[in-house]
Motif scaffolding. Structure first.
Motif, mmCIF file in Angstrom:
data_model
loop_
_atom_site.group_PDB
_atom_site.id
_atom_site.type_symbol
_atom_site.label_atom_id
_atom_site.label_comp_id
_atom_site.label_asym_id
_atom_site.label_seq_id
_atom_site.Cartn_x
_atom_site.Cartn_y
_atom_site.Cartn_z
ATOM 1 N N TYR A 1 0.836 -1.208 0.000
ATOM 2 C CA TYR A 1 0.000 0.000 0.000
ATOM 3 C C TYR A 1 0.867 1.253 0.000
ATOM 4 N N ILE A 2 1.891 1.255 0.829
ATOM 5 C CA ILE A 2 2.763 2.420 0.939
ATOM 6 C C ILE A 2 3.504 2.667 -0.366
ATOM 7 N N HIS A 3 3.890 1.608 -1.064
ATOM 8 C CA HIS A 3 4.604 1.773 -2.333
ATOM 9 C C HIS A 3 3.695 2.307 -3.430
ATOM 10 N N GLU A 4 2.408 2.024 -3.381
ATOM 11 C CA GLU A 4 1.489 2.458 -4.431
ATOM 12 C C GLU A 4 1.066 3.923 -4.288
ATOM 13 N N PRO A 5 0.192 4.268 -3.324
ATOM 14 C CA PRO A 5 -0.335 5.626 -3.322
ATOM 15 C C PRO A 5 0.514 6.653 -2.588
ATOM 16 N N GLY A 6 1.445 6.243 -1.797
ATOM 17 C CA GLY A 6 2.250 7.235 -1.092
ATOM 18 C C GLY A 6 2.543 6.836 0.329
ATOM 19 N N SER A 7 2.127 7.666 1.264
ATOM 20 C CA SER A 7 2.527 7.456 2.651
ATOM 21 C C SER A 7 1.326 7.174 3.542
ATOM 22 N N VAL A 8 1.621 6.716 4.741
ATOM 23 C CA VAL A 8 0.620 6.540 5.783
ATOM 24 C C VAL A 8 1.140 7.224 7.034
ATOM 25 N N ASN A 9 0.222 7.543 7.939
ATOM 26 C CA ASN A 9 0.651 8.177 9.171
ATOM 27 C C ASN A 9 0.306 7.299 10.369
ATOM 28 N N GLN A 10 0.732 7.734 11.532
ATOM 29 C CA GLN A 10 0.534 6.941 12.743
ATOM 30 C C GLN A 10 -0.948 6.741 13.039
ATOM 31 N N LYS A 11 -1.761 7.748 12.799
ATOM 32 C CA LYS A 11 -3.201 7.648 13.053
ATOM 33 C C LYS A 11 -3.814 6.514 12.234
ATOM 34 N N GLN A 12 -3.447 6.426 10.969
ATOM 35 C CA GLN A 12 -3.973 5.378 10.098
ATOM 36 C C GLN A 12 -3.564 3.994 10.593
ATOM 37 N N ILE A 13 -2.306 3.832 10.950
ATOM 38 C CA ILE A 13 -1.821 2.531 11.399
ATOM 39 C C ILE A 13 -2.416 2.168 12.755
ATOM 40 N N SER A 14 -2.566 3.145 13.632
ATOM 41 C CA SER A 14 -3.199 2.877 14.931
ATOM 42 C C SER A 14 -4.632 2.401 14.738
ATOM 43 N N LEU A 15 -5.348 3.035 13.828
ATOM 44 C CA LEU A 15 -6.718 2.621 13.520
ATOM 45 C C LEU A 15 -6.730 1.207 12.954
ATOM 46 N N LEU A 16 -5.799 0.904 12.069
ATOM 47 C CA LEU A 16 -5.693 -0.443 11.511
ATOM 48 C C LEU A 16 -5.430 -1.458 12.614
ATOM 49 N N ARG A 17 -4.539 -1.142 13.533
ATOM 50 C CA ARG A 17 -4.250 -2.059 14.650
ATOM 51 C C ARG A 17 -5.491 -2.318 15.491
ATOM 52 N N GLN A 18 -6.292 -1.290 15.728
ATOM 53 C CA GLN A 18 -7.520 -1.462 16.513
ATOM 54 C C GLN A 18 -8.479 -2.429 15.829
ATOM 55 N N VAL A 19 -8.643 -2.288 14.531
ATOM 56 C CA VAL A 19 -9.547 -3.157 13.783
ATOM 57 C C VAL A 19 -9.014 -4.587 13.765
ATOM 58 N N VAL A 20 -7.716 -4.747 13.577
ATOM 59 C CA VAL A 20 -7.104 -6.073 13.529
ATOM 60 C C VAL A 20 -7.244 -6.789 14.873
ATOM 61 N N MET A 21 -7.224 -6.049 15.960
ATOM 62 C CA MET A 21 -7.374 -6.661 17.280
ATOM 63 C C MET A 21 -8.743 -7.326 17.432
ATOM 64 N N ASP A 22 -9.738 -6.853 16.680
ATOM 65 C CA ASP A 22 -11.079 -7.434 16.738
ATOM 66 C C ASP A 22 -11.199 -8.719 15.928
ATOM 67 N N GLY A 23 -10.226 -9.012 15.090
ATOM 68 C CA GLY A 23 -10.249 -10.223 14.279
ATOM 69 C C GLY A 23 -9.508 -10.035 12.975
ATOM 70 N N GLU A 24 -9.517 -11.066 12.170
ATOM 71 C CA GLU A 24 -8.805 -11.021 10.898
ATOM 72 C C GLU A 24 -9.512 -10.117 9.900
ATOM 73 N N ILE A 25 -8.723 -9.538 9.001
ATOM 74 C CA ILE A 25 -9.266 -8.714 7.931
ATOM 75 C C ILE A 25 -8.619 -9.129 6.624
ATOM 76 N N SER A 26 -9.243 -8.753 5.523
ATOM 77 C CA SER A 26 -8.680 -9.025 4.203
ATOM 78 C C SER A 26 -7.845 -7.830 3.748
ATOM 79 N N GLN A 27 -7.115 -8.031 2.673
ATOM 80 C CA GLN A 27 -6.296 -6.944 2.142
ATOM 81 C C GLN A 27 -7.178 -5.787 1.676
ATOM 82 N N SER A 28 -8.303 -6.082 1.047
ATOM 83 C CA SER A 28 -9.182 -5.003 0.584
ATOM 84 C C SER A 28 -9.780 -4.240 1.760
ATOM 85 N N GLN A 29 -10.058 -4.918 2.865
ATOM 86 C CA GLN A 29 -10.549 -4.237 4.061
ATOM 87 C C GLN A 29 -9.471 -3.322 4.638
ATOM 88 N N MET A 30 -8.232 -3.785 4.628
ATOM 89 C CA MET A 30 -7.135 -2.961 5.108
ATOM 90 C C MET A 30 -7.014 -1.698 4.265
#
Length: 76
Positions: free
Chosen positions: A29-58
């Motif tokens: 993802y980072i190589h394609e559209p550009g950059s991500v920030n800590q807020k985005q990754i923290s949000l992703l970690r919260q969702v992942v803690m609830d269970g598995e996700i797919s690449q499209s969900q990420m």
């Protein structure tokens, strides 16, 4: 990628706590559209803690938080 300012050091630390598969998807993802920030990754970690996700969900999570749209939690 931290050295090239693709993302912040704190975001890199957040990514290190994710599953290796999701780390790989994040790298793609980072190589394609550009950059991500800590807020985005923290949000992703919260969702992942609830269970598995797919690449499209990420991608939806990162895109949604990148432009300020609400992030949807999927029923698993």
């Amino acid at each position: 990628m931290v050295d090239s300012k693709r993302f912040q050091f704190t975001a890199a630390v957040e990514i290190s706590y994710l599953d290796k598969t999701i780390q790989g998807w994040s790298c793609e993802y980072i190589h394609e559209p550009g950059s991500v920030n800590q807020k985005q990754i923290s949000l992703l970690r919260q969702v992942v803690m609830d269970g598995e996700i797919s690449q499209s969900q990420m991608i939806d999570i990162l895109n949604g938080s990148a432009i300020g749209r609400p992030v949807h939690r999927w029923n698993r």
